[in-house]
Design an enzyme around this catalytic site. Sequence first.
Site, mmCIF file in Angstrom:
data_model
loop_
_atom_site.group_PDB
_atom_site.id
_atom_site.type_symbol
_atom_site.label_atom_id
_atom_site.label_comp_id
_atom_site.label_asym_id
_atom_site.label_seq_id
_atom_site.Cartn_x
_atom_site.Cartn_y
_atom_site.Cartn_z
ATOM 1 N N ASP A 433 0.954 -1.106 0.208
ATOM 2 C CA ASP A 433 0.007 0.123 -0.080
ATOM 3 C C ASP A 433 0.973 1.141 0.071
ATOM 4 O O ASP A 433 2.152 0.999 0.495
ATOM 5 C CB ASP A 433 -0.861 -0.027 1.336
ATOM 6 N N ASP A 632 -6.881 -1.666 4.003
ATOM 7 C CA ASP A 632 -6.251 -2.995 3.133
ATOM 8 C C ASP A 632 -6.885 -4.053 3.719
ATOM 9 O O ASP A 632 -6.264 -5.282 3.037
ATOM 10 C CB ASP A 632 -4.461 -2.676 3.211
#
Length: 740
Positions: A433, A632
């Site tokens: 990420d 996430d």
Amino acid sequence: MTKTTTFEITGMHCQSCVTLLTKAIEKNSGVKSANVNLTTERATVEFNEGIINENKIIDIIKSLGYRAEIHEHRMQMNHEGHSDDYGEEDFEEIKRKKYLNKQRNFFLFSLIFSIPAFIIGMILMWIGIEIPFRNYILFILATPVQFIVGAGIYKSAFGALKNKTANMDSLIALGTSAAYFYSVYVTFFVSMGEQYFEAAAVLITFVMLGRYLEAVAKGKTSEAIKKLMNLSPKIATVIRNGKEIKIKVDEVVVGDIVIVKPGEKVPVDGVITEGQSAVDESMITGESMPVEKGKGDLVIGATINKNGSFRFKATKVGANTTLALIVKLIEDAQGKKAPIQRFADTISAYFVPAVILISILSFLIWYFLVGQTFEFSLIIAVSVLVIACPCALGLATPTAIMVGTGKGAEKGILIKGGDALETAHKIYAVVFDKTGTLTKGKPSVTDIISEKTENELLKLAGSVEKYSEHPLAQAIVEKAKDKKIKLENVKNFKSISGHGVEGIFKGKKLIVGKPGYAKKIINLKKYENQIEKLENDGKTVVVVIYDKKVQGVIAIADTARKDSIKAVKALQDQGIFVYMLTGDNKRTAMAIAKQIGVNHVVAEVLPKDKADEIKKLQKKGKVAMVGDGINDAPALAQADIGIAIGSGTDVAMETGNIVLMNNNTYDVVRAINLSKITISKIKQNMFWALFYNSLGIPVAAGVLYSSTGWLLSPIIAGAAMAFSSVSVVLNTLLMKRKVF
């Protein structure tokens, strides 16, 4: 209703015990799964309460010759009853020492009888000294060893037999019983032939020595947990009924106001309500520098308060504190089987019956086909049984997983299971990420272009922005503070939503706003090229206008972390593909990727679609996802390995297979390196265990006897068997010296 319960099991000592227990529990109706772990001596069973209950599972375990109790129940009774001052770590230590002492006492007891048996039965015989009533004396010496020390071996072997299987104790029981009862026969009934009382006694003594040394070594592999448990303070100062009182930490309840003075440990997790200090969080996060804490900041139990005093409201106590969760994660990790362990389980399931068959065939061939004596053929059969005990094979994986997860924990890398530890070494791609993982996660000033000096421009912008709570405003104020610039007061402050802020500074109008808004007020032609270049680099630009003149521009961006650049390069050097996955716009994503060195970028992806991107990559190989564990979460769950980076938030701990407590991206590389070291150690252990058995069985069966005259006695076979188990554990402990 499905329930999962952990049971404490006493009496396990080899992988065959694990296989036996697992099969016996899982074959019962209502049991969904049973995970039995040799090193932690626990079984975690998932079952349907409507069909089977915990007492029934305990009865099944007991029927096999082991003792069992519910792990949670024992701990709960201690904390609720307060019958003594012991905490969980004390009970674990007492239990370990009790087992260690038991193994040591068994070994010493058998040693007292087997040493004189060995001297009388072998040494004196070799040098030609005849002892009167020798066989009767040896019978007296061998019998307590065979039936007092060996009682547990017989009990375990019969338990296996009842379940139509065999375990390591089956081999030992068969081998020593054959030697013992044959000796009884030649001593009391036929008065001819050689006895083997001392062989049976010495063999059991070697088995006890091996188990004692294994217990010592296994105790050392769980040091990480004990160290973490010992970090927790025992006493807390709280305010009750307006008074300061000292209570035990396990008596603190959520909502208590806790006082922490300089030098004291923070007793539980909470949020500061009053005061400020610097707190040493290195034992939890690995961060060496003390962290400044003030009102509203989170403090973690077991961290050390440095120089100030503060009060905080307890938010997590007992088993819910960060430290307790970390300990549970490590225990769970050490209790989960790696896929490679299933290979060992399969081998053990077939190995024991195969060895018994080889032993019988060896006896039959030597006695009936070759025409050797009954005694000679019996010795060969016993030696085969003894040397083949698969204890070393059973210890190969769990001890390595235990040391690996413990070593990771010392570095702030929490690995939730052996499966995660094993998978990590064969990763094809690592997906990061962007925000908060590859970048710092908060905006900071990157460029200042000024008509005057940088400090003068920052003073103007910071003086008006200090009244705003916008992240961009805070970035400018932070930069001014870093440069120790004194900010002035601004009158008539006004926030123009989505555009900027303004106010009166020293009698003149001061505006800080986005270029689009500034263009409506003043001509920006002089700065247009610079603004365009900065925005193409993924930066947010604000224009500073004072006294109807453009004073300069400030660029702000979420900057790359230094550890990210190092991590990405290290992964690529190992041949691992690195991807950036972000919901940010492509321009900003590409700018960050360029800074860090990431070649593969997937931008403008919604959180719900991140898991689909992971699926696409998984068609090419194993994928690890690195994120903050919140937005996430779907991708972390979808990936073969979910790596949560952060300071141990609840979501991160629940979602990731690996949790990086240090908030350091380079720990992704360390986790993969640790996996490689651990798997390498497991393979070494399994190779030597299998090589040892493969080599030892034919020698014990006498294949070299005709050509060389070499023949293993049961005593030498017993010593070799014990040494192989201990050597596997010692080889595993060498991992502690590894740097990763």
